[in-house]
Design an enzyme around this catalytic site. Structure first.
Site, PDB file in Angstrom:
ATOM      1  N   SER A  23      31.845 -28.995 -25.564  1.00 44.49           N
ATOM      2  CA  SER A  23      30.664 -29.152 -26.397  1.00 44.49           C
ATOM      3  C   SER A  23      30.242 -30.629 -26.457  1.00 44.49           C
ATOM      4  O   SER A  23      29.964 -31.226 -25.418  1.00 44.49           O
ATOM      5  CB  SER A  23      30.941 -28.578 -27.790  1.00 44.49           C
TER       6      SER A  23
ATOM      7  N   ASP B 206      26.105 -18.857 -24.027  1.00 44.07           N
ATOM      8  CA  ASP B 206      26.288 -19.923 -25.016  1.00 44.07           C
ATOM      9  C   ASP B 206      25.053 -19.998 -25.902  1.00 44.07           C
ATOM     10  O   ASP B 206      23.951 -20.268 -25.428  1.00 44.07           O
ATOM     11  CB  ASP B 206      26.509 -21.256 -24.283  1.00 44.07           C
TER      12      ASP B 206
ATOM     13  N   HIS C 170      30.204 -20.078 -26.196  1.00 46.47           N
ATOM     14  CA  HIS C 170      30.355 -21.530 -26.244  1.00 46.47           C
ATOM     15  C   HIS C 170      31.812 -21.959 -26.325  1.00 46.47           C
ATOM     16  O   HIS C 170      32.225 -22.911 -25.657  1.00 46.47           O
ATOM     17  CB  HIS C 170      29.598 -22.066 -27.467  1.00 46.47           C
TER      18      HIS C 170
END
Length: 432
Positions: A241, A331, A366
């Site tokens: 991330s 995601d 994600h």
């Protein structure tokens, strides 16, 4: 006949690393009988998680979870590790939970139990036919855990067992902050000295109120580079991330950090070239933030469309080390897939696309973590910058996400070892 006294539950190994598979075998039950196999885990935070699956015993009175078909439960089909990756909070739990191991020096303890019939609830009120406790560890025997506080760092170094020297890796998590050690510990268990680094909520930031800058990451890099048991010319970065976004900027622009390779898991190169640590919740596009009917916040549109303005994204054409992108195509937090495709085009135009490897997974979200970690499609997220807590939608379909985690981890280890151990070092280790 006492059915309970005859049932044999065999789980092996009873103690292993988190990314190792185990075998669950139920024996001495009536042929064709209906059984429920359940996994139960109580987290360090006191919350309880469970997974369960329905099986029919074969003609010899046996159920082999690694080979037999689950007819229902928290997963279906032949799923050897479904009892781990499909773990979910027990009914009545607080909404928005996400399972994360905070103390790697203790194991994740999972109780595997067998129940008569195809059960879906009320497990605590029933007596199982058989139970077995297994331990899942993020840290292998002999791995050294070393807290690092020098030069204002909040970090933990994990050194593999043995004399070394070992390749090194700087491990960065995402926008939630905190010092998270479990991935670094597991990497060290596979022979890569790893430094888990808190860069959003380190003690220096908590004390001064100021976010860290490039120098903070350079200091962490030097800790690895100057350690006597680490190969100073064989260092990588790995980020998820926001951490992945930092990997891009570092690999492209740093004059100090020279990487042998880099890995980004669902990161984006869309970021301003100054104050990038602040950018994980871009205010300029706040009106583009969406919510589901369940009030789950979708952040991915904040960075879309991918800008054409070069000042709004990292010039990945400058990256001169092998780069691995792990991408979840579902995601909902970052536009990781769109970012990866744009980076691929940028690197092709620059003539360095040979350095790029993209692992793209349909229906994965994600939070792509080490293998068999439970999937969190949505969970509570507290912004370090605003201190606001929201229910963030991360995306992903549980079974597909679990397969992505397993495949990506295996290929990531191959990528890291191929690029962190030079030919001469590989040859030396073969004959040691």
């Amino acid at each position: 006949m006492d059915v309970k006294s005859c049932v044999n539950l065999w789980v092996q190994p009873t103690r292993g690393l988190m990314d190792e598979k185990f075998v669950v075998l139920v024996q001495n039950v009536l042929p064709g009988s209906q059984l429920t196999v359940r996994a139960f885990h109580r987290c360090e935070d006191g919350h309880s998680w469970e997974a369960f699956a329905h099986y029919n015993a074969n003609t010899s009175g046996t159920v082999n979870v690694a080979e037999d078909l689950s007819l229902g439960g928290t997963y279906s089909g032949v799923e050897p590790m479904g009892l781990l990756w499909s773990l979910r909070p027990v009914p009545g739990s607080k909404p928005g939970l996400r399972m994360r191991k905070m103390n790697v020096q203790t194991p994740m303890e999972v109780t595997i139990s067998v129940y008569q019939g195809h059960q879906t609830e009320g497990f605590m009120d029933q007596v199982p036919l058989a139970s077995e406790m297994v331990e899942r560890w993020y840290i292998a025997p002999g791995v050294h855990r070393i807290p690092i506080t020098e030069d204002g760092l909040s970090a933990t170094l994990f050194l593999p067992s043995g004399p070394g020297p070992f390749p090194g890796l700087l491990d960065l998590w995402g926008g939630g902050g905190k010092l998270l050690e479990y991935r670094a510990a597991l990497l060290a268990s596979h022979g890569i000295a790893s430094l888990a680094l808190d860069y959003l909520t380190p003690k220096i930031t908590m004390k001064t109120g100021r976010m860290v800058d490039d120098q903070y990451f350079e200091t962490a890099y030097r800790v690895l580079q100057q350690h006597p048991q680490i190969l100073d010319s064989r260092i990588a970065m790995l980020g998820l991330s926001l951490g992945g976004s930092i990997v891009f900027k570092t690999a492209a622009y740093s004059q100090v950090i020279k990487l042998s390779c880099a890995v980004s898991i669902n990161g984006s190169h869309v970021q301003p070239l100054k104050d990038f640590v602040y950018f994980f919740c871009p205010i300029r596009n706040a009106e583009k933030c969406r919510s589901t009917e369940q009030n789950e916040v979708i952040f991915r549109d904040l960075l879309l469309p991918i800008p054409t303005d070069p000042t709004l994204k990292v010039d990945v054409a400058r990256i001169q080390c092998p780069l691995l992108l792990v991408v979840g195509e579902d995601d909902q937090n970052w536009p990781a897939h769109e970012s990866a495709m744009d980076m691929k085009e940028m690197m092709e135009r620059a003539g360095n696309s040979h350095l790029l490897t993209v692992l793209s997974y349909p229906n994965a979200g994600h939070l792509i973590e080490p293998p068999y970690a439970p999937h969190a499609r949505a969970s509570s997220f507290r912004s370090v910058k605003s201190h606001e807590t929201v229910m963030a939608l991360w995306g992903g379909e549980t079974a597909a996400h679990a397969r992505a985690q397993e495949d990506a981890w295996r290929k990531m280890l191959v990528f890291l070892k191929a690029n962190l151990y030079g030919a001469a070092e590989r040859e030396r280790r073969m004959f040691c």
